[in-house]
Enzyme design. Structure first.
Site, PDB file in Angstrom:
ATOM      1  N   GLU A  45     -34.682 -96.142  75.380  1.00 56.36           N
ATOM      2  CA  GLU A  45     -35.950 -94.984  75.607  1.00 56.36           C
ATOM      3  C   GLU A  45     -37.024 -95.966  75.770  1.00 56.36           C
ATOM      4  OE1 GLU A  45     -35.460 -91.781  76.202  1.00 56.36           O
ATOM      5  OE2 GLU A  45     -33.306 -91.564  75.211  1.00 56.36           O
ATOM      6  N   CYS A  98     -44.774 -91.579  73.325  1.00 56.82           N
ATOM      7  CA  CYS A  98     -43.762 -91.812  74.598  1.00 56.82           C
ATOM      8  C   CYS A  98     -43.986 -90.177  75.347  1.00 56.82           C
ATOM      9  CB  CYS A  98     -42.765 -92.202  74.547  1.00 56.82           C
ATOM     10  SG  CYS A  98     -41.647 -91.148  73.667  1.00 56.82           S
ATOM     11  N   THR A  99     -44.274 -89.346  74.744  1.00 55.93           N
ATOM     12  CA  THR A  99     -44.198 -88.041  75.357  1.00 55.93           C
ATOM     13  C   THR A  99     -45.466 -87.386  75.213  1.00 55.93           C
ATOM     14  OG1 THR A  99     -43.731 -87.279  72.891  1.00 55.93           O
ATOM     15  CG2 THR A  99     -41.846 -87.286  74.382  1.00 55.93           C
ATOM     16  N   GLY A 132     -41.420-100.456  74.878  1.00 59.96           N
ATOM     17  CA  GLY A 132     -42.026-100.255  76.240  1.00 59.96           C
ATOM     18  C   GLY A 132     -41.150-101.286  77.245  1.00 59.96           C
ATOM     19  N   ARG A 139     -38.881 -85.465  58.319  1.00 62.03           N
ATOM     20  CA  ARG A 139     -38.108 -85.175  59.435  1.00 62.03           C
ATOM     21  C   ARG A 139     -37.346 -85.876  59.744  1.00 62.03           C
ATOM     22  NH1 ARG A 139     -41.169 -86.124  65.386  1.00 62.03           N
ATOM     23  NH2 ARG A 139     -39.038 -85.836  66.818  1.00 62.03           N
ATOM     24  N   THR A 152     -42.804-104.936  64.033  1.00 63.06           N
ATOM     25  CA  THR A 152     -43.465-105.757  62.828  1.00 63.06           C
ATOM     26  C   THR A 152     -44.591-104.612  62.446  1.00 63.06           C
ATOM     27  OG1 THR A 152     -43.148-107.781  63.981  1.00 63.06           O
ATOM     28  CG2 THR A 152     -45.206-107.673  62.601  1.00 63.06           C
ATOM     29  N   ASN A 194     -44.552 -96.778  66.678  1.00 64.96           N
ATOM     30  CA  ASN A 194     -45.215 -95.381  66.724  1.00 64.96           C
ATOM     31  C   ASN A 194     -44.377 -94.304  65.738  1.00 64.96           C
ATOM     32  OD1 ASN A 194     -43.213 -94.981  68.997  1.00 64.96           O
ATOM     33  ND2 ASN A 194     -44.712 -93.598  69.868  1.00 64.96           N
ATOM     34  N   TYR A 195     -42.859 -94.654  65.670  1.00 68.34           N
ATOM     35  CA  TYR A 195     -42.179 -93.770  64.606  1.00 68.34           C
ATOM     36  C   TYR A 195     -40.998 -94.856  64.197  1.00 68.34           C
ATOM     37  CZ  TYR A 195     -43.567 -89.344  66.875  1.00 68.34           C
ATOM     38  OH  TYR A 195     -44.272 -88.130  67.218  1.00 68.34           O
ATOM     39  N   ASP A 215     -34.874-112.097  71.205  1.00 73.58           N
ATOM     40  CA  ASP A 215     -33.483-112.791  72.042  1.00 73.58           C
ATOM     41  C   ASP A 215     -32.321-113.086  71.503  1.00 73.58           C
ATOM     42  OD1 ASP A 215     -35.488-112.065  74.283  1.00 73.58           O
ATOM     43  OD2 ASP A 215     -35.692-114.049  74.750  1.00 73.58           O
TER      44      ASP A 215
HETATM   45  N1  NDP Z   1     -39.072 -93.242  75.457  1.00 78.90           N
HETATM   46  C1  NDP Z   1     -39.258 -93.218  73.925  1.00 78.90           C
HETATM   47  O1  NDP Z   1     -38.749 -92.602  73.195  1.00 78.90           O
HETATM   48  C2  NDP Z   1     -40.479 -93.874  73.525  1.00 78.90           C
HETATM   49  C3  NDP Z   1     -40.806 -95.009  74.034  1.00 78.90           C
HETATM   50  N2  NDP Z   1     -41.910 -95.797  73.460  1.00 78.90           N
HETATM   51  C4  NDP Z   1     -42.739 -96.859  74.301  1.00 78.90           C
HETATM   52  O2  NDP Z   1     -42.891 -98.004  73.498  1.00 78.90           O
HETATM   53  C5  NDP Z   1     -44.059 -98.539  73.752  1.00 78.90           C
HETATM   54  C6  NDP Z   1     -44.904 -98.936  72.632  1.00 78.90           C
HETATM   55  O3  NDP Z   1     -44.134 -99.307  71.481  1.00 78.90           O
HETATM   56  P1  NDP Z   1     -44.221-100.637  70.988  1.00 78.90           P
HETATM   57  O4  NDP Z   1     -43.494-100.914  69.633  1.00 78.90           O
HETATM   58  O5  NDP Z   1     -45.311-101.472  71.286  1.00 78.90           O
HETATM   59  O6  NDP Z   1     -43.071-101.475  72.107  1.00 78.90           O
HETATM   60  P2  NDP Z   1     -42.395-102.821  72.187  1.00 78.90           P
HETATM   61  O7  NDP Z   1     -41.592-102.857  73.282  1.00 78.90           O
HETATM   62  O8  NDP Z   1     -43.454-103.810  72.361  1.00 78.90           O
HETATM   63  O9  NDP Z   1     -41.636-103.110  70.911  1.00 78.90           O
HETATM   64  C7  NDP Z   1     -40.555-102.350  70.584  1.00 78.90           C
HETATM   65  C8  NDP Z   1     -39.500-103.088  69.666  1.00 78.90           C
HETATM   66  O10 NDP Z   1     -39.198-104.414  70.114  1.00 78.90           O
HETATM   67  C9  NDP Z   1     -39.315-105.220  69.521  1.00 78.90           C
HETATM   68  N3  NDP Z   1     -39.333-106.636  70.079  1.00 78.90           N
HETATM   69  C10 NDP Z   1     -40.294-107.326  70.809  1.00 78.90           C
HETATM   70  N4  NDP Z   1     -39.889-108.327  71.609  1.00 78.90           N
HETATM   71  C11 NDP Z   1     -38.515-108.302  71.716  1.00 78.90           C
HETATM   72  C12 NDP Z   1     -37.539-109.090  72.154  1.00 78.90           C
HETATM   73  N5  NDP Z   1     -37.899-109.884  72.856  1.00 78.90           N
HETATM   74  N6  NDP Z   1     -36.327-108.562  71.937  1.00 78.90           N
HETATM   75  C13 NDP Z   1     -35.963-107.627  71.211  1.00 78.90           C
HETATM   76  N7  NDP Z   1     -36.881-106.888  70.687  1.00 78.90           N
HETATM   77  C14 NDP Z   1     -38.396-107.013  70.931  1.00 78.90           C
HETATM   78  C15 NDP Z   1     -40.726-105.175  68.724  1.00 78.90           C
HETATM   79  O11 NDP Z   1     -40.640-106.076  67.639  1.00 78.90           O
HETATM   80  P3  NDP Z   1     -42.063-106.429  67.163  1.00 78.90           P
HETATM   81  O12 NDP Z   1     -42.880-105.234  66.747  1.00 78.90           O
HETATM   82  O13 NDP Z   1     -41.982-107.616  66.180  1.00 78.90           O
HETATM   83  O14 NDP Z   1     -42.872-107.015  68.526  1.00 78.90           O
HETATM   84  C16 NDP Z   1     -40.224-103.567  68.314  1.00 78.90           C
HETATM   85  O15 NDP Z   1     -39.511-103.559  67.181  1.00 78.90           O
HETATM   86  C17 NDP Z   1     -44.713 -97.508  74.690  1.00 78.90           C
HETATM   87  O16 NDP Z   1     -44.539 -97.994  76.097  1.00 78.90           O
HETATM   88  C18 NDP Z   1     -43.935 -96.312  74.619  1.00 78.90           C
HETATM   89  O17 NDP Z   1     -43.862 -95.643  75.800  1.00 78.90           O
HETATM   90  C19 NDP Z   1     -42.290 -95.442  72.299  1.00 78.90           C
HETATM   91  C20 NDP Z   1     -41.798 -94.632  71.533  1.00 78.90           C
HETATM   92  C21 NDP Z   1     -40.635 -93.445  71.993  1.00 78.90           C
HETATM   93  O1  3PG Z   2     -41.877 -92.112  70.172  1.00 78.53           O
HETATM   94  C1  3PG Z   2     -42.402 -91.293  70.736  1.00 78.53           C
HETATM   95  O2  3PG Z   2     -43.365 -91.104  71.321  1.00 78.53           O
HETATM   96  C2  3PG Z   2     -41.383 -89.782  70.491  1.00 78.53           C
HETATM   97  O3  3PG Z   2     -40.262 -90.249  71.009  1.00 78.53           O
HETATM   98  C3  3PG Z   2     -41.962 -88.822  70.703  1.00 78.53           C
HETATM   99  O4  3PG Z   2     -41.614 -87.997  69.687  1.00 78.53           O
HETATM  100  P1  3PG Z   2     -42.403 -86.512  69.556  1.00 78.53           P
HETATM  101  O5  3PG Z   2     -42.387 -86.104  71.013  1.00 78.53           O
HETATM  102  O6  3PG Z   2     -41.507 -86.038  68.441  1.00 78.53           O
HETATM  103  O7  3PG Z   2     -43.713 -86.910  69.021  1.00 78.53           O
END
Ligand code: NDP
Ligand code: 3PG
Length: 495
Positions: free
Chosen positions: A263, A297-298, A245, A115, A194, A168-169, A229
């Site tokens: 996002e 996230c969806t 997040g 994809r 990470t 997650n992606y 940061d």
């Molecule tokens: N709306 C959307 O399209 C999507 C939203 N999400 C949301 O993401 C969350 C889950 O993903 P997750 O990876 O746990 O999210 P996080 O917000 O924990 O991490 C996202 C990214 O930010 C990095 N990060 C962490 N701390 C910092 C900082 N202080 N400054 C800059 N970057 C930083 C992380 O690195 P490291 O891993 O090293 O901490 C990672 O690469 C859920 O809330 C989900 O809903 C997920 C997918 C799609």
């Molecule tokens: O990160 C997520 O959760 C995605 O942006 C959702 O993508 P998908 O709906 O294609 O699974």
């Protein structure tokens, strides 16, 4: 014979970072461990980059940007098409990394890579047309003006784009930022999550092998909490594209005068009207709520169902929950271990809170390590955390409502407003509900989803800023430049 991915790994076994066209080891001498979510044991190590290395990566990106922007658009597209082919030809090791570090099912891991290649190719195609187009304005359309000025508006790059995708992606949500940024003439610094960093490292090798010039794409690794940061507030950043997040909310507060594409989380509701096709609805709640263990996230994160059809719907969904496969990503199970122990603890906390406050668990709650068996919770009420918070796990709460208005009010009261869906056989009613739902996207008679990747994708309120989707991301990665040609005499004065 050397393998395609050999150079991305040091002799110590640690994966390298990528700066100015070279694979490098950090002078920190330190690694960051990536844990396999199934065992909580270290499966890979990536470099813990230093601030000095971050500086040099940004300098390389800045230095490369002018020449990259001057590379003809068709040529930039040609590079991206090459990357697409290379990624697909070398997909399996990248998919294996996804499976090992984020516990995504084997098939879904491969699908993510394919994809992503498709997304890159589509971006190249869309980019040559969209970015090549500008605007011409004549001055005499504004009151009091004659035709003595010609205004040419064109799209120019922003500079250096910092791309931060979530776990997650890690490949797909990286290329959804990188490809539009590069196509638009920007250079890129990526900081992968990470968990997911090794898959992202494999992905960068496809750009390297496609001959993308040094400095155009760069990768730094390290914990977000340590270097995040420093990256987001770096003086050489000209745009931040972030998916994740709540971290995104704090980045927004710290980032200076740079365009931001965010996002963030979602609490995607599924509104089920009295006339809904319940079989179709149940199928979509299962697919929407439980695929990749609800870590999307969806994902469907709350069902708001009209009381009159609630018993029937809950029973239909519950039966299908019982049949979901639970286990290892290698076996393509739908439910696999969630990303970390802390995530599993958080999910468990939400379930226990709801149970203590009177929710009915349709399946016995079961957990082994990070593996949580799927559970449907009926009779969830607004007093419970699950009615509002995003579990990011295999847990779907059901709130029974008396009216469609009550469902809409609940949806709009949440700060998270990414997507939602409504099920009804009456298309007029479905459109009315959709219009009333204040979320970035509403799906009618289908589960929330980001794809296909060229659809606009955005969150309202705390779910995001700006819009993704291929064309919108291309638009995000440019600024408008106008050149005004001032004529000595108005045009149209001859003949
Ligand atoms: N709306 C959307 O399209 C999507 C939203 N999400 C949301 O993401 C969350 C889950 O993903 P997750 O990876 O746990 O999210 P996080 O917000 O924990 O991490 C996202 C990214 O930010 C990095 N990060 C962490 N701390 C910092 C900082 N202080 N400054 C800059 N970057 C930083 C992380 O690195 P490291 O891993 O090293 O901490 C990672 O690469 C859920 O809330 C989900 O809903 C997920 C997918 C799609
Ligand atoms: O990160 C997520 O959760 C995605 O942006 C959702 O993508 P998908 O709906 O294609 O699974």
């Amino acid at each position: 014979m050397t393998g395609f991915y050999d150079e991305i790994k040091a002799s110590s076994g640690m994966y390298k970072f990528y700066s100015n066209g070279e694979w490098m080891e950090s002078t920190s001498g330190k690694g960051v461990s990536i844990l396999n979510p199934a065992s909580n044991e270290s499966v890979y190590q990536v470099q813990a980059c230093t601030q000095k290395e971050v500086d040099s990566v940004f300098e390389a990106a800045k230095k490369a940007q002018k020449a990259w922007a001057r590379t003809p658009l068709w040529k930039r597209a040609e590079y991206l098409h090459k990357v697409d082919g290379i990624m697909k030809d070398n997909a399996q090791p990248m998919a294996d990394a996804l499976m090992n570090e984020v516990a995504k099912g084997a098939k879904d891991s491969l699908t993510e890579v394919i994809r992503s290649g498709d997304l890159i190719a589509y971006t190249a195609e869309e980019g040559v047309r969209y970015l090549g187009e500008g605007m011409l304005l004549n001055s005499d359309s504004f009151p009091g003006q004659d035709r003595s000025k010609l205004c040419m508006a064109s799209k120019v790059p922003l500079g250096v784009v910092l791309c931060i995708p979530p776990f997650n992606y890690p490949v797909n949500l990286a290329v959804s930022k990188i490809a539009p940024a590069l196509m638009a003439g920007n250079t890129v610094v990526i900081k992968p999550p990470t968990q997911g960093a090794v898959a992202a490292t494999h992905m960068v090798q496809a750009f390297h092998k496609a001959g993308v010039p040094p400095g155009v794409i760069n990768l730094v690794t390290g914990r977000g909490s340590e270097i995040g940061d420093y990256l987001t507030t770096h003086a050489l950043v000209n745009c931040i594209s972030f998916t994740g997040g709540d971290t995104g909310l704090s980045i927004c507060k710290k980032a200076g005068m740079v365009p931001i594409q965010m996002e963030l989380g979602g609490k995607d509701v599924c509104i089920v009207c009295e006339d809904a096709d319940l079989e179709l609805t149940a199928k979509n709640i299962i697919k929407g709520g439980f695929s990749y263990s609800g870590q999307r996230c969806t994902a469907v994160k709350l069902v708001l169902v009209l009381e009159s059809v609630a018993d029937k719907l809950v029973s239909m969904v519950s039966k299908q929950v019982d049949g979901l496969s639970v286990g290892k990503p290698e076996d393509n199970c739908t439910i696999t271990p969630v990303i970390s122990k802390s995530s599993a603890d958080f999910i468990e906390g939400l379930v226990k809170d709801a149970e203590a406050k009177g929710a009915k668990l349709m399946q016995k709650y079961r957990r082994e390590g990070n593996l949580i068996w799927p559970v449907l919770l009926d009779h969830v009420t607004p007093e419970m955390r699950l009615a509002w918070e995003e579990p990011f796990g295999p847990v779907v709460p059901v709130v029974r409502v008396k009216t469609v208005e009550e469902a809409i009010d609940h949806c709009n009261a949440n700060n998270l407003a990414l997507q939602g869906c409504v099920f009804s056989r009456d298309i007029d009613q479905a459109i009315r509900v959709s219009d009333a739902m204040e979320t970035g996207t509403v799906q009618i008679n289908g589960a929330p989803a980001r794809g296909p990747d060229h659809f606009p994708f955005q969150g309202f309120r705390d779910s995001g800023i700006g819009s993704q989707g291929i064309k919108n991301s291309l638009a995000m990665m440019v600024k408008t430049k106008t050149t005004v040609l001032n004529l000595k005499t108005p045009s149209y004065t001859l003949g």
